[in-house]
Design an enzyme around this catalytic site. Structure first.
Site, PDB file in Angstrom:
ATOM      1  N   HIS A 168      41.907  40.395   5.958  1.00 12.40           N
ATOM      2  CA  HIS A 168      42.736  38.957   5.920  1.00 12.40           C
ATOM      3  C   HIS A 168      43.291  39.068   7.384  1.00 12.40           C
ATOM      4  O   HIS A 168      43.655  40.235   7.982  1.00 12.40           O
ATOM      5  CB  HIS A 168      43.914  39.182   4.848  1.00 12.40           C
ATOM      6  CG  HIS A 168      43.643  39.357   3.698  1.00 12.40           C
ATOM      7  ND1 HIS A 168      43.630  38.153   2.736  1.00 12.40           N
ATOM      8  CD2 HIS A 168      43.220  40.132   2.887  1.00 12.40           C
ATOM      9  CE1 HIS A 168      43.295  38.631   1.717  1.00 12.40           C
ATOM     10  NE2 HIS A 168      42.958  39.839   1.693  1.00 12.40           N
ATOM     11  N   THR A 179      47.261  37.831   8.775  1.00  2.89           N
ATOM     12  CA  THR A 179      48.436  37.681   7.961  1.00  2.89           C
ATOM     13  C   THR A 179      48.941  36.395   8.279  1.00  2.89           C
ATOM     14  O   THR A 179      49.907  35.838   7.390  1.00  2.89           O
ATOM     15  CB  THR A 179      49.507  38.526   8.668  1.00  2.89           C
ATOM     16  OG1 THR A 179      49.681  38.257  10.079  1.00  2.89           O
ATOM     17  CG2 THR A 179      49.173  40.091   8.403  1.00  2.89           C
ATOM     18  N   GLU A 208      45.526  43.665   5.455  1.00  5.12           N
ATOM     19  CA  GLU A 208      46.277  42.541   6.207  1.00  5.12           C
ATOM     20  C   GLU A 208      46.044  42.904   7.543  1.00  5.12           C
ATOM     21  O   GLU A 208      46.542  44.074   8.011  1.00  5.12           O
ATOM     22  CB  GLU A 208      47.556  42.281   5.698  1.00  5.12           C
ATOM     23  CG  GLU A 208      47.696  41.308   4.550  1.00  5.12           C
ATOM     24  CD  GLU A 208      47.152  40.041   4.557  1.00  5.12           C
ATOM     25  OE1 GLU A 208      46.976  39.491   5.734  1.00  5.12           O
ATOM     26  OE2 GLU A 208      47.109  39.368   3.561  1.00  5.12           O
ATOM     27  N   HIS A 264      38.541  37.214   3.583  1.00  8.16           N
ATOM     28  CA  HIS A 264      39.226  36.552   2.425  1.00  8.16           C
ATOM     29  C   HIS A 264      38.502  34.857   2.546  1.00  8.16           C
ATOM     30  O   HIS A 264      38.157  34.395   1.208  1.00  8.16           O
ATOM     31  CB  HIS A 264      40.470  36.438   2.883  1.00  8.16           C
ATOM     32  CG  HIS A 264      41.687  35.763   1.452  1.00  8.16           C
ATOM     33  ND1 HIS A 264      42.931  35.378   1.849  1.00  8.16           N
ATOM     34  CD2 HIS A 264      41.356  35.648   0.328  1.00  8.16           C
ATOM     35  CE1 HIS A 264      43.269  35.213   0.840  1.00  8.16           C
ATOM     36  NE2 HIS A 264      42.612  35.001  -0.305  1.00  8.16           N
ATOM     37  N   ASP A 281      40.842  32.863   6.754  1.00  2.67           N
ATOM     38  CA  ASP A 281      41.306  34.386   7.339  1.00  2.67           C
ATOM     39  C   ASP A 281      40.206  35.503   6.900  1.00  2.67           C
ATOM     40  O   ASP A 281      39.670  35.452   5.995  1.00  2.67           O
ATOM     41  CB  ASP A 281      42.581  34.868   7.081  1.00  2.67           C
ATOM     42  CG  ASP A 281      42.855  35.228   5.600  1.00  2.67           C
ATOM     43  OD1 ASP A 281      42.614  34.118   4.780  1.00  2.67           O
ATOM     44  OD2 ASP A 281      43.337  36.360   5.107  1.00  2.67           O
TER      45      ASP A 281
HETATM   46 ZN   LIG Z   1      43.957  36.271   3.288  1.00  2.00          ZN
END
Ligand SMILES: [Zn+2]
Length: 358
Positions: free
Chosen positions: A163, A165, A228, A266, A276
Site C-alpha cells: 500500500h 499510505t 504501508e 492493494h 495504491d
Molecule cells: Zn491500501
C-alpha cells in the site's frame, strides 16, 4: 522373601518411575493462570530469538522495553535516526506545529505508552484464549467427547499486500494505526528514510485490505501481510525506502515461503476502489528481486487470435466482475502511465506476457 537390598531397589525404581511420570507436561488448562503467555509465538521459539524473554503481563513487557531501550547500544545510522526521532518533547512538538511529524511523533509516543501497548496484549490474550478452546462450545455440530490432535502449528500468511499510505508522513501513519477509531492497521510501515516499523506480529490479522478479492480468495486480510509505504500517492518512492522494503520482503518471503506471484498491490485486489501503491511504484524492480512478476519487454509477442484478455486477467487473479475496473487495475500495475479502462494492442501484449507466468 525379598532382601532389604532388593526392596530398596524396588522403592528406588518406583520413585524414579513416579518422577518420570510427573515430569511429563501436565495437561494445561489454557484458561487458567498457568497458561503460556499470549505473546508466545512458535517463530520466537525455534531458535531464531534465543534471547527472547517470556512475559505474562503487559507491564512486564513495557518495563522490559524501557530497560532494553536504555541499555541498547546505538550502532547503526538507522538506529541513531530512530533514537533521535523517538525523542520529541512537548515543547518541540508544539513549536513544530499541529499535524507536523514532530506533533504526530509526540502524541503517538504518548498513546503507545498509555494505551496502545496494553490494548495490544489484551487483544492477543483474548485471541489466544479463543484459539485454545476445543471443541468450540458455539459449534452446534459437535456432539461428541473431546479428542485432540497433537500435530499442529500456526496458519501462515501467503500473500503480501503493498500500500501507499496517502498520508503526509510516517508519524501520521503510526498515529493512525495506534488509535481504535480509525479501524485500520498494517503489519509494517516503511518510511521514506528507510526506517521500517513493525506494528503487529505477522501471525495476526491486520485490517488493511478491506473489501477485496484475488482469485477465489475473498478475505485477503486473513491470508496476507499488509505493508504501508509512506507516500502521498503523488510522488516517487526514494531509494532508501525501496531498499528497506526489499529487505523486509526478502525476510517475509523466506520466513513464510510466500510465492513470487503473491506480492501484489492493494489496487490489484480492490480494482478502482483502491489505487495504491501509485503509478510511481517500481514494480519491475521488485519483480527483478523476486517479488511479483513483470513482463519481459524484450520479448513481447503478439497474443494468439483467440486470446481472451478477461480470462487472462482472471487467471492472474483479478476480479473481473466489472471488466473495465479489472483492466484499469491491471494497467495501474503494469502500464502505469495510462490508466484508461481500455486495452490497446500493446497492453494486450503485456497482459499476454504476464499471464504466461501464472
Ligand atoms: Zn491500501
Amino acid at each position: 522373601m525379598l532382601s532389604s537390598k532388593a526392596l530398596f531397589r524396588m522403592a528406588l525404581l518406583m520413585v524414579v518411575l513416579y518422577a518420570c511420570g510427573t515430569s511429563q507436561p501436565a495437561r494445561r488448562n489454557v484458561l487458567s493462570k498457568t497458561s503460556p503467555p499470549a505473546n508466545q509465538q512458535p517463530a520466537e521459539n525455534n531458535g531464531r530469538n534465543p534471547g527472547q524473554t517470556t512475559f505474562t503481563k503487559p507491564e512486564q513487557i513495557t518495563r522490559q522495553q524501557q530497560k532494553t531501550e536504555e541499555t541498547r547500544k546505538v550502532n547503526t545510522a538507522v538506529e541513531r535516526r530512530q533514537e533521535e526521532a523517538a525523542t520529541v518533547t512537548a515543547a518541540e512538538a508544539k513549536a513544530a506545529g499541529y499535524r507536523s511529524p514532530a506533533y504526530y511523533r509526540y502524541i503517538t509516543d504518548s498513546i503507545q505508552q498509555t494505551s496502545a501497548k496494553s490494548a495490544y496484549y489484551k487483544t492477543t490474550e483474548n485471541l489466544f484464549k479463543q484459539m485454545a478452546v476445543v471443541p468450540n462450545p458455539q459449534n452446534p455440530a459437535i456432539n461428541s467427547r473431546w479428542y485432540t490432535t497433537v500435530n499442529f502449528d500456526n496458519r501462515k500468511p501467503n500473500f503480501v499486500i503493498l500500500h501507499h499510505t496517502a498520508q503526509d508522513n510516517t508519524e501520521q501513519t503510526l498515529f493512525t494505526f495506534s488509535v481504535t477509531r480509525t479501524g485500520v492497521s498494517a503489519h509494517f510501515v516503511v518510511g521514506k528514510d528507510g526506517i521500517t516499523y513493525q506494528m503487529l506480529n505477522e501471525y495476526f490479522r491486520a485490517w488493511h485490505a478491506g473489501k477485496s478479492k484475488w482469485g477465489a480468495v475473498t478475505d485477503m486480510n486473513s491470508c496476507s501481510i499488509g505493508i504501508e509505504i509512506d507516500n502521498n500517492g503523488k510522488e516517487p518512492f526514494p531509494e532508501a525506502q525501496i531498499s528497506a522494503l526489499l529487505k523486509l520482503l526478502d525476510y517475509l518471503k523466506d520466513k513464510f515461503g510466500i510465492p513470487q506471484a503473491n506480492f501484489i498491490a492493494h489496487s490489484d485486489i480492490a480494482p478502482v476502489r483502491k489505487n495504491d501503491p501509485s503509478k510511481y511504484f517500481p514494480w519491475k524492480r521488485l519483480a527483478d528481486a523476486g517479488f511479483g512478476y513483470w513482463y519481459d519487454s524484450a520479448n513481447l509477442a503478439e497474443p494468439p487470435a483467440d486470446f481472451n484478455a478477461l480470462l487472462a486477467l482472471r487467471v492472474i487473479g483479478y476480479n473481473t466482475a466489472i471488466p473495465a475496473d479489472a483492466i484499469q487495475a491491471f494497467k495501474l500495475h503494469f502500464i502505469q502511465n495510462d490508466s484508461s479502462p481500455m486495452l490497446t494492442d500493446y497492453d494486450k501484449k503485456v497482459l499476454y506476457n504476464v499471464y504466461k507466468y501464472y
